[in-house]
Motif scaffolding. Structure first.
Motif, PDB file in Angstrom:
ATOM      1  N   LYS A   2      45.170  60.017  71.669  1.00 52.83           N
ATOM      2  CA  LYS A   2      46.208  59.058  71.326  1.00 52.83           C
ATOM      3  C   LYS A   2      47.547  59.773  71.160  1.00 52.83           C
ATOM      4  CE  LYS A   2      46.310  54.806  69.122  1.00 52.83           C
ATOM      5  NZ  LYS A   2      45.340  53.820  68.825  1.00 52.83           N
ATOM      6  N   THR A   3      48.603  59.137  71.618  1.00 52.10           N
ATOM      7  CA  THR A   3      49.942  59.684  71.412  1.00 52.10           C
ATOM      8  C   THR A   3      50.771  58.679  70.615  1.00 52.10           C
ATOM      9  OG1 THR A   3      50.783  58.780  73.491  1.00 52.10           O
ATOM     10  CG2 THR A   3      49.938  61.035  73.545  1.00 52.10           C
ATOM     11  N   TYR A   4      51.758  59.201  69.941  1.00 54.87           N
ATOM     12  CA  TYR A   4      52.652  58.405  69.118  1.00 54.87           C
ATOM     13  C   TYR A   4      54.071  58.679  69.595  1.00 54.87           C
ATOM     14  CZ  TYR A   4      48.358  58.334  66.521  1.00 54.87           C
ATOM     15  OH  TYR A   4      47.043  58.184  66.192  1.00 54.87           O
ATOM     16  N   THR A   5      54.874  57.656  69.607  1.00 54.58           N
ATOM     17  CA  THR A   5      56.221  57.769  70.150  1.00 54.58           C
ATOM     18  C   THR A   5      57.252  57.397  69.105  1.00 54.58           C
ATOM     19  OG1 THR A   5      55.368  57.154  72.334  1.00 54.58           O
ATOM     20  CG2 THR A   5      57.749  57.012  72.009  1.00 54.58           C
ATOM     21  N   VAL A   6      58.225  58.275  68.917  1.00 53.86           N
ATOM     22  CA  VAL A   6      59.414  57.959  68.136  1.00 53.86           C
ATOM     23  C   VAL A   6      60.464  57.545  69.159  1.00 53.86           C
ATOM     24  CG1 VAL A   6      61.214  58.854  66.603  1.00 53.86           C
ATOM     25  CG2 VAL A   6      58.823  59.575  66.292  1.00 53.86           C
ATOM     26  N   TYR A   7      61.087  56.399  68.904  1.00 58.36           N
ATOM     27  CA  TYR A   7      62.016  55.854  69.887  1.00 58.36           C
ATOM     28  C   TYR A   7      63.290  55.371  69.206  1.00 58.36           C
ATOM     29  CZ  TYR A   7      60.226  51.394  68.144  1.00 58.36           C
ATOM     30  OH  TYR A   7      59.888  50.346  67.335  1.00 58.36           O
ATOM     31  N   ILE A   8      64.342  55.324  70.004  1.00 50.69           N
ATOM     32  CA  ILE A   8      65.610  54.771  69.546  1.00 50.69           C
ATOM     33  C   ILE A   8      66.023  53.683  70.534  1.00 50.69           C
ATOM     34  CG2 ILE A   8      68.054  55.193  69.026  1.00 50.69           C
ATOM     35  CD1 ILE A   8      67.334  58.100  68.415  1.00 50.69           C
ATOM     36  N   LEU A   9      66.366  52.530  69.983  1.00 49.01           N
ATOM     37  CA  LEU A   9      66.886  51.424  70.781  1.00 49.01           C
ATOM     38  C   LEU A   9      68.372  51.282  70.497  1.00 49.01           C
ATOM     39  CD1 LEU A   9      64.183  48.691  70.037  1.00 49.01           C
ATOM     40  CD2 LEU A   9      64.310  50.207  72.027  1.00 49.01           C
ATOM     41  N   LYS A  10      69.138  51.048  71.526  1.00 56.19           N
ATOM     42  CA  LYS A  10      70.553  50.696  71.346  1.00 56.19           C
ATOM     43  C   LYS A  10      70.633  49.181  71.396  1.00 56.19           C
ATOM     44  CE  LYS A  10      75.246  51.782  72.581  1.00 56.19           C
ATOM     45  NZ  LYS A  10      76.134  52.585  73.417  1.00 56.19           N
ATOM     46  N   CYS A  11      71.190  48.609  70.354  1.00 55.26           N
ATOM     47  CA  CYS A  11      71.273  47.160  70.226  1.00 55.26           C
ATOM     48  C   CYS A  11      72.571  46.630  70.836  1.00 55.26           C
ATOM     49  CB  CYS A  11      71.192  46.769  68.756  1.00 55.26           C
ATOM     50  SG  CYS A  11      69.699  47.360  67.927  1.00 55.26           S
ATOM     51  N   ALA A  12      72.605  45.326  71.053  1.00 59.51           N
ATOM     52  CA  ALA A  12      73.786  44.688  71.645  1.00 59.51           C
ATOM     53  C   ALA A  12      75.043  44.907  70.815  1.00 59.51           C
ATOM     54  CB  ALA A  12      73.529  43.198  71.847  1.00 59.51           C
ATOM     55  N   ASP A  13      74.878  45.082  69.498  1.00 55.65           N
ATOM     56  CA  ASP A  13      76.043  45.316  68.638  1.00 55.65           C
ATOM     57  C   ASP A  13      76.397  46.806  68.543  1.00 55.65           C
ATOM     58  OD1 ASP A  13      74.050  46.333  67.014  1.00 55.65           O
ATOM     59  OD2 ASP A  13      74.441  44.993  65.321  1.00 55.65           O
ATOM     60  N   SER A  15      74.594  49.211  67.504  1.00 62.99           N
ATOM     61  CA  SER A  15      73.881  49.942  66.464  1.00 62.99           C
ATOM     62  C   SER A  15      72.609  50.530  67.082  1.00 62.99           C
ATOM     63  CB  SER A  15      73.535  49.019  65.293  1.00 62.99           C
ATOM     64  OG  SER A  15      72.627  48.003  65.696  1.00 62.99           O
ATOM     65  N   TYR A  16      71.983  51.429  66.342  1.00 63.53           N
ATOM     66  CA  TYR A  16      70.739  52.046  66.793  1.00 63.53           C
ATOM     67  C   TYR A  16      69.596  51.655  65.869  1.00 63.53           C
ATOM     68  CZ  TYR A  16      73.527  55.030  69.846  1.00 63.53           C
ATOM     69  OH  TYR A  16      74.377  55.492  70.804  1.00 63.53           O
ATOM     70  N   TYR A  17      68.447  51.448  66.462  1.00 64.70           N
ATOM     71  CA  TYR A  17      67.224  51.189  65.710  1.00 64.70           C
ATOM     72  C   TYR A  17      66.239  52.297  66.054  1.00 64.70           C
ATOM     73  CZ  TYR A  17      62.842  49.163  64.155  1.00 64.70           C
ATOM     74  OH  TYR A  17      61.640  48.974  63.533  1.00 64.70           O
ATOM     75  N   THR A  18      65.672  52.941  65.038  1.00 68.28           N
ATOM     76  CA  THR A  18      64.696  54.007  65.238  1.00 68.28           C
ATOM     77  C   THR A  18      63.344  53.539  64.733  1.00 68.28           C
ATOM     78  OG1 THR A  18      66.432  55.653  64.911  1.00 68.28           O
ATOM     79  CG2 THR A  18      64.157  56.423  64.733  1.00 68.28           C
ATOM     80  N   ASN A  38      62.175  38.491  61.681  1.00 67.82           N
ATOM     81  CA  ASN A  38      62.867  39.171  60.576  1.00 67.82           C
ATOM     82  C   ASN A  38      63.172  40.629  60.896  1.00 67.82           C
ATOM     83  OD1 ASN A  38      62.798  36.882  58.868  1.00 67.82           O
ATOM     84  ND2 ASN A  38      60.646  37.298  58.450  1.00 67.82           N
ATOM     85  N   CYS A  39      62.773  41.097  62.059  1.00 66.16           N
ATOM     86  CA  CYS A  39      63.010  42.483  62.466  1.00 66.16           C
ATOM     87  C   CYS A  39      64.508  42.710  62.701  1.00 66.16           C
ATOM     88  CB  CYS A  39      62.222  42.785  63.742  1.00 66.16           C
ATOM     89  SG  CYS A  39      62.412  44.470  64.341  1.00 66.16           S
ATOM     90  N   TYR A  40      64.972  43.906  62.401  1.00 65.54           N
ATOM     91  CA  TYR A  40      66.378  44.283  62.571  1.00 65.54           C
ATOM     92  C   TYR A  40      66.887  43.926  63.968  1.00 65.54           C
ATOM     93  CZ  TYR A  40      70.542  47.233  62.847  1.00 65.54           C
ATOM     94  OH  TYR A  40      71.809  47.693  63.019  1.00 65.54           O
TER      95      TYR A  40
END
Length: 104
Positions: A2-13, A15-18, A38-40
């Motif tokens: 199994k692998t686990y991933t840390v990710y960053i999303l760039k949002c439309a505003d 901002s970044y979500y990790t 209710n998620c960021y």
């Protein structure tokens, strides 16, 4: 294994979500479709995956995720742009009140 991933999303505003997940495709689907209203990221779509790092140990992944969440925007952008060598310089406190500005 199994692998686990840390990710960053760039949002439309811009901002970044990790986050961290054991299934990046499923997790991206959940973000993109606001499965949890209710998620960021639910009100900040569209989203773009801008960074991911894979780990074999969940504890390492969680530790890295927590570390990145505490970072400044500039440090996040350094790893997004694969400029890992900039992290040390970006970690130096440049505030006037920094202990490095006091003379003995």
């Amino acid at each position: 294994m199994k692998t686990y991933t840390v990710y960053i999303l760039k949002c439309a505003d811009n901002s970044y979500y990790t986050g961290v997940t054991n299934d990046i495709d499923r997790r991206l689907y959940e973000h993109e479709n606001a499965i949890n209203v209710n998620c960021y990221t639910a009100e900040r779509r569209p989203l773009a995956l801008v960074f991911c790092e894979h780990f074999e140990d969940i504890n390492d992944a969680i530790s890295f995720e927590k570390q990145v969440k505490g970072w400044s925007r500039k440090k996040k952008e350094a790893i997004i742009n694969d400029n890992w060598d900039k992290l040390k310089a970006l970690s130096i406190c440049k505030n006037i009140t920094s202990h490095t500005n006091f003379t003995k």
